[in-house]
Every structure is written in C-alpha cells, then in structure tokens.
Design a protein around this motif. Structure first.
Motif, PDB file in Angstrom:
ATOM      1  N   MET A 110      10.385   9.240  19.442  1.00 49.74           N
ATOM      2  CA  MET A 110       9.864   8.746  18.170  1.00 49.74           C
ATOM      3  C   MET A 110      10.028   9.823  17.105  1.00 49.74           C
ATOM      4  N   MET A 111      10.621   9.419  15.993  1.00 53.76           N
ATOM      5  CA  MET A 111      10.815  10.322  14.868  1.00 53.76           C
ATOM      6  C   MET A 111      10.335   9.623  13.606  1.00 53.76           C
ATOM      7  N   GLY A 112      10.105  10.411  12.576  1.00 52.67           N
ATOM      8  CA  GLY A 112       9.637   9.851  11.321  1.00 52.67           C
ATOM      9  C   GLY A 112      10.596  10.090  10.178  1.00 52.67           C
ATOM     10  N   SER A 113      10.509   9.237   9.189  1.00 55.72           N
ATOM     11  CA  SER A 113      11.253   9.428   7.944  1.00 55.72           C
ATOM     12  C   SER A 113      10.537  10.520   7.154  1.00 55.72           C
ATOM     13  N   MET A 114      11.031  10.837   5.986  1.00 56.04           N
ATOM     14  CA  MET A 114      10.371  11.852   5.149  1.00 56.04           C
ATOM     15  C   MET A 114       8.908  11.480   4.916  1.00 56.04           C
ATOM     16  N   GLU A 115       8.635  10.188   4.748  1.00 55.62           N
ATOM     17  CA  GLU A 115       7.285   9.728   4.452  1.00 55.62           C
ATOM     18  C   GLU A 115       6.385   9.709   5.685  1.00 55.62           C
ATOM     19  N   THR A 116       6.953   9.508   6.859  1.00 51.59           N
ATOM     20  CA  THR A 116       6.125   9.336   8.054  1.00 51.59           C
ATOM     21  C   THR A 116       6.169  10.521   9.021  1.00 51.59           C
ATOM     22  N   ALA A 117       7.015  11.502   8.761  1.00 49.73           N
ATOM     23  CA  ALA A 117       7.199  12.625   9.694  1.00 49.73           C
ATOM     24  C   ALA A 117       5.890  13.379   9.960  1.00 49.73           C
ATOM     25  N   GLY A 118       5.068  13.580   8.937  1.00 47.75           N
ATOM     26  CA  GLY A 118       3.797  14.286   9.113  1.00 47.75           C
ATOM     27  C   GLY A 118       2.863  13.560  10.067  1.00 47.75           C
ATOM     28  N   LEU A 119       2.787  12.256   9.926  1.00 51.98           N
ATOM     29  CA  LEU A 119       1.939  11.449  10.800  1.00 51.98           C
ATOM     30  C   LEU A 119       2.460  11.481  12.241  1.00 51.98           C
TER      31      LEU A 119
ATOM     32  N   VAL B 163      10.506   5.747  12.785  1.00 53.11           N
ATOM     33  CA  VAL B 163       9.418   5.064  12.079  1.00 53.11           C
ATOM     34  C   VAL B 163       9.674   5.254  10.587  1.00 53.11           C
ATOM     35  N   ARG B 164      10.098   4.184   9.934  1.00 53.36           N
ATOM     36  CA  ARG B 164      10.458   4.230   8.510  1.00 53.36           C
ATOM     37  C   ARG B 164       9.241   4.056   7.602  1.00 53.36           C
ATOM     38  N   HIS B 165       8.369   3.128   7.948  1.00 50.67           N
ATOM     39  CA  HIS B 165       7.196   2.828   7.124  1.00 50.67           C
ATOM     40  C   HIS B 165       5.987   2.607   8.020  1.00 50.67           C
ATOM     41  N   ILE B 166       4.839   3.000   7.511  1.00 49.51           N
ATOM     42  CA  ILE B 166       3.586   2.654   8.171  1.00 49.51           C
ATOM     43  C   ILE B 166       2.527   2.546   7.082  1.00 49.51           C
ATOM     44  N   ALA B 167       1.772   1.462   7.124  1.00 45.72           N
ATOM     45  CA  ALA B 167       0.721   1.246   6.124  1.00 45.72           C
ATOM     46  C   ALA B 167      -0.448   0.542   6.779  1.00 45.72           C
ATOM     47  N   ILE B 168      -1.630   0.921   6.348  1.00 44.05           N
ATOM     48  CA  ILE B 168      -2.863   0.359   6.900  1.00 44.05           C
ATOM     49  C   ILE B 168      -3.762  -0.034   5.738  1.00 44.05           C
ATOM     50  N   SER B 169      -4.451  -1.152   5.886  1.00 46.53           N
ATOM     51  CA  SER B 169      -5.354  -1.587   4.819  1.00 46.53           C
ATOM     52  C   SER B 169      -6.432  -0.519   4.611  1.00 46.53           C
TER      53      SER B 169
ATOM     54  N   PHE C  92       0.823  -1.208   0.000  1.00 51.41           N
ATOM     55  CA  PHE C  92       0.000   0.000   0.000  1.00 51.41           C
ATOM     56  C   PHE C  92       0.860   1.263   0.000  1.00 51.41           C
ATOM     57  N   ILE C  93       2.154   1.129   0.282  1.00 50.80           N
ATOM     58  CA  ILE C  93       3.080   2.262   0.247  1.00 50.80           C
ATOM     59  C   ILE C  93       3.496   2.461  -1.203  1.00 50.80           C
ATOM     60  N   PRO C  94       3.271   3.674  -1.757  1.00 49.04           N
ATOM     61  CA  PRO C  94       3.540   3.898  -3.184  1.00 49.04           C
ATOM     62  C   PRO C  94       4.926   3.452  -3.659  1.00 49.04           C
ATOM     63  N   ASP C  95       5.972   3.701  -2.880  1.00 49.92           N
ATOM     64  CA  ASP C  95       7.329   3.329  -3.296  1.00 49.92           C
ATOM     65  C   ASP C  95       7.563   1.824  -3.287  1.00 49.92           C
ATOM     66  N   LEU C  96       6.658   1.069  -2.698  1.00 48.15           N
ATOM     67  CA  LEU C  96       6.862  -0.379  -2.572  1.00 48.15           C
ATOM     68  C   LEU C  96       5.855  -1.184  -3.394  1.00 48.15           C
ATOM     69  N   LYS C  97       5.299  -0.576  -4.415  1.00 45.07           N
ATOM     70  CA  LYS C  97       4.342  -1.285  -5.264  1.00 45.07           C
ATOM     71  C   LYS C  97       5.038  -2.366  -6.107  1.00 45.07           C
ATOM     72  N   GLU C  98       6.262  -2.082  -6.509  1.00 42.09           N
ATOM     73  CA  GLU C  98       7.004  -3.030  -7.341  1.00 42.09           C
ATOM     74  C   GLU C  98       7.560  -4.153  -6.469  1.00 42.09           C
ATOM     75  N   LEU C  99       7.384  -5.387  -6.922  1.00 42.79           N
ATOM     76  CA  LEU C  99       7.757  -6.563  -6.132  1.00 42.79           C
ATOM     77  C   LEU C  99       9.232  -6.565  -5.728  1.00 42.79           C
ATOM     78  N   SER C 100      10.121  -6.149  -6.626  1.00 46.95           N
ATOM     79  CA  SER C 100      11.557  -6.161  -6.303  1.00 46.95           C
ATOM     80  C   SER C 100      11.862  -5.184  -5.167  1.00 46.95           C
ATOM     81  N   HIS C 101      11.216  -4.013  -5.162  1.00 48.84           N
ATOM     82  CA  HIS C 101      11.407  -3.040  -4.077  1.00 48.84           C
ATOM     83  C   HIS C 101      10.852  -3.593  -2.766  1.00 48.84           C
ATOM     84  N   LEU C 102       9.725  -4.243  -2.867  1.00 46.78           N
ATOM     85  CA  LEU C 102       9.068  -4.819  -1.694  1.00 46.78           C
ATOM     86  C   LEU C 102       9.943  -5.899  -1.043  1.00 46.78           C
ATOM     87  N   LYS C 103      10.477  -6.788  -1.852  1.00 48.41           N
ATOM     88  CA  LYS C 103      11.348  -7.848  -1.337  1.00 48.41           C
ATOM     89  C   LYS C 103      12.632  -7.267  -0.746  1.00 48.41           C
TER      90      LYS C 103
END
Length: 120
Positions: A100-109, A69-75, A19-30
């Motif tokens: 607790m700190m966030g990466s560029m993607e999670t800092a807003g949350l 917190v590098r990644h966070i995703a919810i269905s 569900f994370i846009p940067d991890l849609k591709e299987l190779s990135h996900l793995k």
C-alpha cells in the motif's frame, strides 16, 4: 465495511469526495468520478459504519504489486474515530499481496497507518 462504488452511490460518493479540498468544484468532482470509472484497475470504495451509514470514501489504483491510495475522505462527524485506519485495514485484507502506497495527499496517512501496524 467497504462497498465497491456503483452508480446508485453517485450522490453519496460525490458528497464524501467533496470534503477533499481539490474536489470542491463540481467539474473537478465529476471528472474524478469519471477517472475512476474509466479503467478496471481504478476503484472507488465507500465505507459504512456500524450504524449502516456511508461515512467515508477511498479511491485506489491497483497494479500487480502496488495498491495506490489516491483519495480518502471521511465525513466530519466521523473524523478522529479511527475510520481511516479501519478503511486501510479493510483494503489491506482485500489486497493482501500488494504494497500500500499513498499519493502526495495520502502518503502521510499511509505512513501513520504503517507505523500503527509496525509495517514500516
């Protein structure tokens, strides 16, 4: 409730991480899953709702003073239900002496979560 990732959860974790846009591709996900498994200070947690279903995933990197917190995703069905704040609350309880700190993607949350708790 948070559950530490183990290989039995691989398909579930991959599905949630996709569900994370940067991890849609299987190779990135793995590659990302391998990155979390590469070091003891990198941990992937899955979140189970009250019905016993895995509905979220959060990836963290732990240092002496910081919980990054590098990644966070919810269905999609569970979004806007406060699940992300519940996940962050659980992490905060698990690692109470770390900032607790966030990466560029999670800092807003993370910022919204801190404001919600008056931690800013």
């Amino acid at each position: 409730m948070l559950y530490k990732y183990k290989n039995d959860y691989q398909k579930i974790a991959m599905g949630l991480l996709s569900f994370i846009p940067d991890l849609k591709e299987l190779s990135h996900l793995k590659a990302e899953l391998q990155w979390y498994q590469g070091e003891e200070n990198r941990i992937l947690f899955l979140w189970k709702n009250q019905n016993g279903d895995f509905v979220g995933v959060v990836g963290v990197e732990i240092s002496t003073e910081i919980l990054m917190v590098r990644h966070i995703a919810i269905s999609p069905a569970e979004r806007n239900e406060g699940v992300s704040f519940q996940m962050l609350d659980a992490l905060d309880q698990l690692y109470p002496n770390r900032k607790m700190m966030g990466s560029m993607e999670t800092a807003g949350l993370i910022s919204k979560w801190e404001q919600h708790h008056g931690d800013y």
